[in-house]
Every structure is written in structure tokens, then in C-alpha cells.
Design an enzyme around this catalytic site. Structure first.
Site, short mmCIF file in Angstrom:
data_model
loop_
_atom_site.label_atom_id
_atom_site.label_comp_id
_atom_site.label_asym_id
_atom_site.label_seq_id
_atom_site.Cartn_x
_atom_site.Cartn_y
_atom_site.Cartn_z
CG PHE A 120 42.03 46.05 47.83
CD1 PHE A 120 43.14 45.63 47.13
CD2 PHE A 120 41.84 46.08 49.29
CE1 PHE A 120 44.35 45.40 48.09
CE2 PHE A 120 42.92 46.11 49.84
CZ PHE A 120 44.23 45.66 49.48
CE LYS B 17 41.53 40.58 43.72
NZ LYS B 17 42.36 41.99 44.06
CG ASP C 93 47.69 36.03 49.60
OD1 ASP C 93 48.10 35.98 48.54
OD2 ASP C 93 48.09 37.31 50.21
N GLY D 66 50.87 37.30 53.25
CA GLY D 66 49.56 36.93 53.20
C GLY D 66 48.98 35.57 53.21
CG ASP E 122 45.05 41.52 41.43
OD1 ASP E 122 44.76 41.81 40.24
OD2 ASP E 122 44.98 42.41 42.49
P1 IMP Z 1 49.53 39.96 41.48
O1 IMP Z 1 50.84 40.12 41.41
O2 IMP Z 1 49.03 41.23 41.02
O3 IMP Z 1 48.74 38.73 41.11
O4 IMP Z 1 49.40 40.23 43.21
C1 IMP Z 1 49.70 39.26 44.08
C2 IMP Z 1 49.95 39.83 45.32
O5 IMP Z 1 49.41 41.22 45.58
C3 IMP Z 1 49.28 38.81 46.45
O6 IMP Z 1 49.95 37.87 46.87
C4 IMP Z 1 48.68 39.79 47.47
O7 IMP Z 1 49.49 39.94 48.52
C5 IMP Z 1 48.53 41.14 46.84
N1 IMP Z 1 47.18 41.33 46.40
C6 IMP Z 1 46.47 41.31 45.25
N2 IMP Z 1 45.37 41.39 45.30
C7 IMP Z 1 45.02 41.84 46.81
C8 IMP Z 1 43.78 42.12 47.25
O8 IMP Z 1 42.61 42.08 46.83
N3 IMP Z 1 43.93 42.10 48.71
C9 IMP Z 1 45.14 42.23 49.42
N4 IMP Z 1 46.34 41.87 48.66
C10 IMP Z 1 46.20 41.50 47.31
#
Ligand code: IMP
Length: 179
Positions: free
Chosen positions: A155, A134, A103, A48, A106
Site C-alpha cells: 500500500f 501492481k 494514479d 488520485g 491495483d
Molecule cells: P483497483 O480497482 O484495485 O485497481 O484499485 C484502483 C484504485 O484503488 C486506485 O485508483 C486508487 O484510488 C486505489 N488504490 C489502489 N492501491 C492503492 C494504494 O496502494 N494506495 C492508495 N490507493 C490505492
């Protein structure tokens, strides 16, 4: 309103390319000020962050190294669970100031895992730069040192971010629509 469709989902324009450019410029300016005199390694998280990293790094004026790692699912032979492991890391992080380039953060679970794995390589300091964050989705108490923009819990795709592997090539950032 500019819209597009990827697979089964509709998206609408959320962040224009010119705004992304300004976000990256601001982050680079801050990093150039804060990292003066440090031995710095920028560590992009694939896939990403590849566009964010490429744009940001071209605005970095200090001497630095750049490398990329990828999270890979590893299925243990003795357990049914899968473990996410960072692949591509060498000795280059020891005693350096490591700046993780993500990138989007979340839930924060991925970043938490990455931080733990990088710490075991004994860097002098770890900093995190994320293009998007986020806050309402984040369930971990993680310090993100440099944030391009805080966004609602929607998303998003484009500028490296994908939906099922598609959309990374789009120069702007789009968010999913509910209609
Ligand atoms: P987390 O572990 O939930 O913080 O997610 C991290 C990873 O999930 C990021 O590095 C992205 O690859 C993917 N991700 C999280 N949210 C989005 C989104 O809104 N669009 C696309 N990829 C996302």
C-alpha cells in the site's frame, strides 16, 4: 530512512520526488511521440490522479484537451448493491483518442469498469497511462499502454495517493511498513 505516520499506519520513503519527475518525463516523451497528429483528450481520474495529471500535462507538447472524471458510488433503489459510475463525462470523447490518466492500478477492477463506461462514448481509441502498476495484485487482463513504474503489492501514499483521505499532498511516494 525517512518515515512518517498517517492515522494508525507507519510509512517509509519508497520513491523520491526526483525519480517521480523522471518517470513522468519519460511517459510524456513517449506520449508526445505516439500521439502526434491525433485528436487527443486526456482524461484524469479523480481524486488520485490530480497531481500526476497536472505534472504530465505540462510536459505534453501536442494540441490536446484535458478533462477529469470521478467514480461515484450509486446505490440503486431496487437493489442493495452499489454500482460505481463515472461522473463528469460529456460528448467530448466521441471519435477522439482518449488517454486515461490513473494514479495506480491495483486489482484492475476500477480500470476495467472505467474502460467499459468510456467505450460507450464511442472514442476512436482508448489508451491508458498509469503512474504505478501492481502486477502481482492485478486480477484482470487489462492492457496498460504507458506505465510509470511497476511496484510490489504494498500500500502506497503520496503524490495524489491517499490513506483514508490523507497523504495526497506528500511530494514523494511512501509505502506502508509492517512494523
Ligand atoms: P483497483 O480497482 O484495485 O485497481 O484499485 C484502483 C484504485 O484503488 C486506485 O485508483 C486508487 O484510488 C486505489 N488504490 C489502489 N492501491 C492503492 C494504494 O496502494 N494506495 C492508495 N490507493 C490505492
Amino acid at each position: 530512512m525517512k518515515t512518517l505516520k498517517i492515522l494508525n499506519k507507519k510509512f517509509e520513503l519508497f520513491i523520491e520526488a526526483s525519480e517521480i519527475y523522471e518517470m513522468v518525463e519519460k511517459l510524456a516523451k513517449k506520449l508526445n511521440q505516439d500521439l502526434k497528429g491525433k485528436e487527443v483528450v486526456f482524461l484524469g481520474i479523480l481524486n488520485g490522479a490530480f497531481i500526476f495529471a497536472a505534472d504530465l500535462i505540462r510536459k505534453i507538447k501536442i494540441d490536446c484537451q484535458v478533462t477529469f472524471v470521478k467514480m461515484a458510488s450509486y446505490k440503486g433503489t431496487l437493489t442493495t448493491g452499489s454500482v460505481e459510475t463515472l461522473i463528469g463525462i460529456g460528448d467530448e470523447l466521441r471519435n477522439k483518442t482518449v488517454v486515461i490518466l490513473e494514479d495506480i492500478v491495483d486489482t484492475g477492477l476500477t480500470l476495467e469498469n472505467i474502460l467499459q463506461q468510456i467505450e460507450s462514448h464511442k472514442p476512436a481509441k482508448i489508451l491508458v497511462a498509469a503512474l504505478l502498476f501492481k502486477p502481482d495484485a492485478c486480477v484482470r487482463d487489462i492492457k496498460i499502454d504507458y506505465i510509470g513504474k511497476e511496484i510490489p503489492n504494498d500500500f502506497v501514499i503520496g503524490y495524489g495517493l491517499d490513506y483514508n483521505g490523507f497523504g495526497r499532498n506528500i511530494p514523494e511516494i511512501y509505502k506502508v511498513t509492517t512494523t
